[in-house]
Design a protein around this motif. Structure first.
Motif, PDB file in Angstrom:
ATOM      1  N   TYR A 151       0.836  -1.207   0.000  1.00 28.70           N
ATOM      2  CA  TYR A 151       0.000   0.000   0.000  1.00 28.70           C
ATOM      3  C   TYR A 151       0.871   1.257   0.000  1.00 28.70           C
ATOM      4  O   TYR A 151       0.606   2.219  -0.739  1.00 28.70           O
ATOM      5  CB  TYR A 151      -0.914  -0.028   1.226  1.00 28.70           C
ATOM      6  CG  TYR A 151      -1.812   1.178   1.377  1.00 28.70           C
ATOM      7  CD1 TYR A 151      -3.059   1.217   0.761  1.00 28.70           C
ATOM      8  CD2 TYR A 151      -1.409   2.268   2.139  1.00 28.70           C
ATOM      9  CE1 TYR A 151      -3.897   2.317   0.908  1.00 28.70           C
ATOM     10  CE2 TYR A 151      -2.233   3.376   2.290  1.00 28.70           C
ATOM     11  CZ  TYR A 151      -3.471   3.399   1.668  1.00 28.70           C
ATOM     12  OH  TYR A 151      -4.285   4.494   1.814  1.00 28.70           O
ATOM     13  N   ALA A 152       1.924   1.238   0.828  1.00 27.77           N
ATOM     14  CA  ALA A 152       2.809   2.408   0.934  1.00 27.77           C
ATOM     15  C   ALA A 152       3.531   2.651  -0.395  1.00 27.77           C
ATOM     16  O   ALA A 152       3.581   3.782  -0.880  1.00 27.77           O
ATOM     17  CB  ALA A 152       3.824   2.200   2.059  1.00 27.77           C
ATOM     18  N   ALA A 153       4.069   1.593  -0.993  1.00 26.55           N
ATOM     19  CA  ALA A 153       4.794   1.743  -2.263  1.00 26.55           C
ATOM     20  C   ALA A 153       3.856   2.296  -3.334  1.00 26.55           C
ATOM     21  O   ALA A 153       4.216   3.216  -4.083  1.00 26.55           O
ATOM     22  CB  ALA A 153       5.383   0.401  -2.701  1.00 26.55           C
ATOM     23  N   HIS A 154       2.657   1.767  -3.366  1.00 25.13           N
ATOM     24  CA  HIS A 154       1.665   2.239  -4.341  1.00 25.13           C
ATOM     25  C   HIS A 154       1.384   3.730  -4.135  1.00 25.13           C
ATOM     26  O   HIS A 154       1.393   4.510  -5.082  1.00 25.13           O
ATOM     27  CB  HIS A 154       0.381   1.424  -4.191  1.00 25.13           C
ATOM     28  CG  HIS A 154      -0.704   1.834  -5.137  1.00 25.13           C
ATOM     29  ND1 HIS A 154      -0.717   1.435  -6.448  1.00 25.13           N
ATOM     30  CD2 HIS A 154      -1.782   2.635  -4.958  1.00 25.13           C
ATOM     31  CE1 HIS A 154      -1.778   1.973  -7.044  1.00 25.13           C
ATOM     32  NE2 HIS A 154      -2.439   2.701  -6.165  1.00 25.13           N
ATOM     33  N   GLY A 155       1.173   4.103  -2.876  1.00 26.69           N
ATOM     34  CA  GLY A 155       0.875   5.505  -2.552  1.00 26.69           C
ATOM     35  C   GLY A 155       2.018   6.438  -2.898  1.00 26.69           C
ATOM     36  O   GLY A 155       1.803   7.608  -3.210  1.00 26.69           O
ATOM     37  N   LEU A 156       3.243   5.922  -2.838  1.00 29.02           N
ATOM     38  CA  LEU A 156       4.424   6.741  -3.112  1.00 29.02           C
ATOM     39  C   LEU A 156       4.840   6.654  -4.585  1.00 29.02           C
ATOM     40  O   LEU A 156       5.815   7.283  -4.996  1.00 29.02           O
ATOM     41  CB  LEU A 156       5.589   6.300  -2.213  1.00 29.02           C
ATOM     42  CG  LEU A 156       5.385   6.554  -0.707  1.00 29.02           C
ATOM     43  CD1 LEU A 156       6.365   5.743   0.126  1.00 29.02           C
ATOM     44  CD2 LEU A 156       5.504   8.039  -0.389  1.00 29.02           C
ATOM     45  N   GLY A 157       4.123   5.858  -5.363  1.00 30.59           N
ATOM     46  CA  GLY A 157       4.417   5.721  -6.791  1.00 30.59           C
ATOM     47  C   GLY A 157       5.695   4.958  -7.080  1.00 30.59           C
ATOM     48  O   GLY A 157       6.345   5.182  -8.107  1.00 30.59           O
ATOM     49  N   LYS A 158       6.065   4.022  -6.181  1.00 32.53           N
ATOM     50  CA  LYS A 158       7.284   3.224  -6.378  1.00 32.53           C
ATOM     51  C   LYS A 158       6.906   1.757  -6.539  1.00 32.53           C
ATOM     52  O   LYS A 158       5.820   1.327  -6.129  1.00 32.53           O
ATOM     53  CB  LYS A 158       8.238   3.373  -5.183  1.00 32.53           C
ATOM     54  CG  LYS A 158       8.643   4.808  -4.903  1.00 32.53           C
ATOM     55  CD  LYS A 158       9.462   5.394  -6.041  1.00 32.53           C
ATOM     56  CE  LYS A 158       9.691   6.888  -5.838  1.00 32.53           C
ATOM     57  NZ  LYS A 158      10.237   7.548  -7.023  1.00 32.53           N
ATOM     58  N   SER A 159       7.835   0.974  -7.100  1.00 34.76           N
ATOM     59  CA  SER A 159       7.522  -0.438  -7.293  1.00 34.76           C
ATOM     60  C   SER A 159       7.919  -1.237  -6.060  1.00 34.76           C
ATOM     61  O   SER A 159       8.791  -0.840  -5.289  1.00 34.76           O
ATOM     62  CB  SER A 159       8.241  -0.968  -8.532  1.00 34.76           C
ATOM     63  OG  SER A 159       9.629  -0.921  -8.322  1.00 34.76           O
ATOM     64  N   ILE A 160       7.255  -2.347  -5.880  1.00 30.45           N
ATOM     65  CA  ILE A 160       7.563  -3.223  -4.746  1.00 30.45           C
ATOM     66  C   ILE A 160       7.396  -4.684  -5.138  1.00 30.45           C
ATOM     67  O   ILE A 160       6.494  -5.016  -5.914  1.00 30.45           O
ATOM     68  CB  ILE A 160       6.688  -2.900  -3.511  1.00 30.45           C
ATOM     69  CG1 ILE A 160       7.095  -3.796  -2.324  1.00 30.45           C
ATOM     70  CG2 ILE A 160       5.203  -3.044  -3.804  1.00 30.45           C
ATOM     71  CD1 ILE A 160       6.612  -3.326  -0.974  1.00 30.45           C
ATOM     72  N   THR A 161       8.305  -5.498  -4.618  1.00 34.24           N
ATOM     73  CA  THR A 161       8.195  -6.951  -4.750  1.00 34.24           C
ATOM     74  C   THR A 161       7.958  -7.499  -3.352  1.00 34.24           C
ATOM     75  O   THR A 161       8.688  -7.164  -2.422  1.00 34.24           O
ATOM     76  CB  THR A 161       9.494  -7.550  -5.315  1.00 34.24           C
ATOM     77  OG1 THR A 161       9.797  -6.876  -6.544  1.00 34.24           O
ATOM     78  CG2 THR A 161       9.344  -9.033  -5.574  1.00 34.24           C
ATOM     79  N   VAL A 162       6.917  -8.303  -3.207  1.00 36.97           N
ATOM     80  CA  VAL A 162       6.646  -8.941  -1.913  1.00 36.97           C
ATOM     81  C   VAL A 162       6.876 -10.435  -2.095  1.00 36.97           C
ATOM     82  O   VAL A 162       6.203 -11.083  -2.903  1.00 36.97           O
ATOM     83  CB  VAL A 162       5.215  -8.634  -1.413  1.00 36.97           C
ATOM     84  CG1 VAL A 162       4.985  -9.259  -0.041  1.00 36.97           C
ATOM     85  CG2 VAL A 162       4.982  -7.125  -1.346  1.00 36.97           C
ATOM     86  N   ILE A 163       7.865 -10.943  -1.368  1.00 39.49           N
ATOM     87  CA  ILE A 163       8.215 -12.365  -1.474  1.00 39.49           C
ATOM     88  C   ILE A 163       7.628 -13.084  -0.268  1.00 39.49           C
ATOM     89  O   ILE A 163       7.983 -12.780   0.869  1.00 39.49           O
ATOM     90  CB  ILE A 163       9.741 -12.536  -1.533  1.00 39.49           C
ATOM     91  CG1 ILE A 163      10.276 -11.785  -2.752  1.00 39.49           C
ATOM     92  CG2 ILE A 163      10.116 -14.015  -1.591  1.00 39.49           C
ATOM     93  CD1 ILE A 163      11.770 -11.755  -2.866  1.00 39.49           C
ATOM     94  N   VAL A 164       6.701 -13.975  -0.517  1.00 36.36           N
ATOM     95  CA  VAL A 164       6.013 -14.640   0.594  1.00 36.36           C
ATOM     96  C   VAL A 164       6.245 -16.147   0.537  1.00 36.36           C
ATOM     97  O   VAL A 164       6.456 -16.711  -0.539  1.00 36.36           O
ATOM     98  CB  VAL A 164       4.488 -14.343   0.577  1.00 36.36           C
ATOM     99  CG1 VAL A 164       4.228 -12.846   0.661  1.00 36.36           C
ATOM    100  CG2 VAL A 164       3.814 -14.946  -0.645  1.00 36.36           C
ATOM    101  N   PRO A 165       6.195 -16.813   1.688  1.00 36.87           N
ATOM    102  CA  PRO A 165       6.311 -18.279   1.689  1.00 36.87           C
ATOM    103  C   PRO A 165       5.003 -18.935   1.237  1.00 36.87           C
ATOM    104  O   PRO A 165       3.964 -18.263   1.175  1.00 36.87           O
ATOM    105  CB  PRO A 165       6.596 -18.601   3.155  1.00 36.87           C
ATOM    106  CG  PRO A 165       6.006 -17.468   3.922  1.00 36.87           C
ATOM    107  CD  PRO A 165       6.106 -16.251   3.033  1.00 36.87           C
TER     108      PRO A 165
END
Ligand code: PLP
Length: 309
Positions: free
Chosen positions: A70-84
């Motif tokens: 949510y934060a990355a989206h709001g800041l206009g940056k990309s994010i990768t979330v690596i989950v198990p």
């Protein structure tokens, strides 16, 4: 503009009548991502962007990963979330819906986290930690700065502890607010009682395993700062069982019409601990919330605990 909302503080008539205390509820279940996590993670990501960050990586398949997306989206940056692989489908969808790239890696969180750190080294993306970082604590401290404007100073503050990030932020905020004499009641479920274990041992010991429906409290080891605060602030550790935490979720839904995770139920169950409330005339409970809950999940946990809640 911060990414979190200033949430309401409610005076709970029903819980006040039940306990004979004035019970105040800080409603962080109303944050846009369902938990307080966006406070610290939003602050950390914003600070990183101001220093030039272009991309983020998180390894949390829980509320921290969701807040980071949510934060990355709001800041206009990309994010990768690596989950198990253990991350539930519902949480994967929530994270993806924020525009994050979701990668499933490893059987348990440790493996996903190693991969996240490797990716950060390789690409220069900023790692978003779930609980152990001063920028997170500073962001979480805003919760108390708001309460200071919204209510009289309470006789105690109750909250739940996973890795201890919320605790560190709240205590930091209490010191800034002039609430340094106000004790903190730190609640955990028995299957994730890493803070109780650290206080007992006098050092941050790792639990051998996590066994609780309060998944969000499942840090095997609390951060050092959470233990350090116990030497500078009155903090009392309380351990409840899964059944008490789940019952508090049902009661809270009935009484206040809001669904929260068992991680939050642990803090709410303090109203049934007369020995912890003795001598108090008011109490602030941090309703930390959590997005990993639904009517179906509550029922599934209930049947796991043999239906007796
Ligand atoms: C993260 C979380 C906690 C625990 O917070 P820590 O900072 O890890 O101690 C408790 N409840 C909810 C809903 C959470 O998302």
């Amino acid at each position: 503009m911060p990414l979190h909302l200033c949430t309401p503080v409610l005076h709970s008539r029903v819980l006040s009548e039940l306990t004979g205390l004035d019970i105040w509820l800080k409603m962080d279940a109303y944050q846009p991502t369902g938990s307080f996590k966006i406070r610290g993670i939003g602050a950390l990501c914003e600070k990183a962007v101001n220093s030039g960050a272009q991309a983020f990586v998180s390894s949390s398949g829980g509320n921290a990963g969701y807040a980071a997306a949510y934060a990355a989206h709001g800041l206009g940056k990309s994010i990768t979330v690596i989950v198990p692989e253990t991350t539930p489908e519902s949480m994967r969808r929530l994270i993806e819906r924020q525009g994050a790239e979701l990668i499933v890696h490893g059987e348990a969180w440790d493996e996903a986290d190693q991969e996240a750190r490797r990716l950060c080294q390789q690409t220069g993306a900023v790692y978003v930690p779930p609980f152990n970082h001063p920028d997170l604590w500073e962001g979480h401290a805003s919760l108390i700065a708001e309460c200071q404007q919204q209510m009289p100073k309470p006789d105690a503050v109750a909250l739940s502890v996973g890795g201890g990030g919320l605790l560190c932020g709240v205590v930091q905020g209490m010191h800034a607010a002039g609430w340094q004499q106000v004790p903190v009641l730190a609640l955990e479920t028995a299957g994730a009682a890493s803070y109780a274990a650290a206080l007992k041992a006098g050092t941050c010991v790792a639990l051998a395993k996590i066994d609780t429906i309060a998944k969000t409290l499942g840090a095997k080891k609390v951060c050092q700062q959470a233990l350090d605060w116990s030497k500078q602030h009155p903090i009392r550790s309380l351990v409840v069982d899964d059944r008490e935490a789940l019952k508090a979720c049902y009661d809270f839904a009935d009484q206040h019409r809001v669904l929260v995770e068992p991680a939050c139920g642990a803090a709410l169950s303090v109203v049934h601990k007369p020995e912890a409330l003795a001598g108090l005339s008011s109490l602030l409970i941090v309703v930390c919330g959590g997005a990993g809950v639904s009517l179906g999940l509550l029922e599934a946990w209930k049947s796991k605990l043999h239906g007796s809640v």
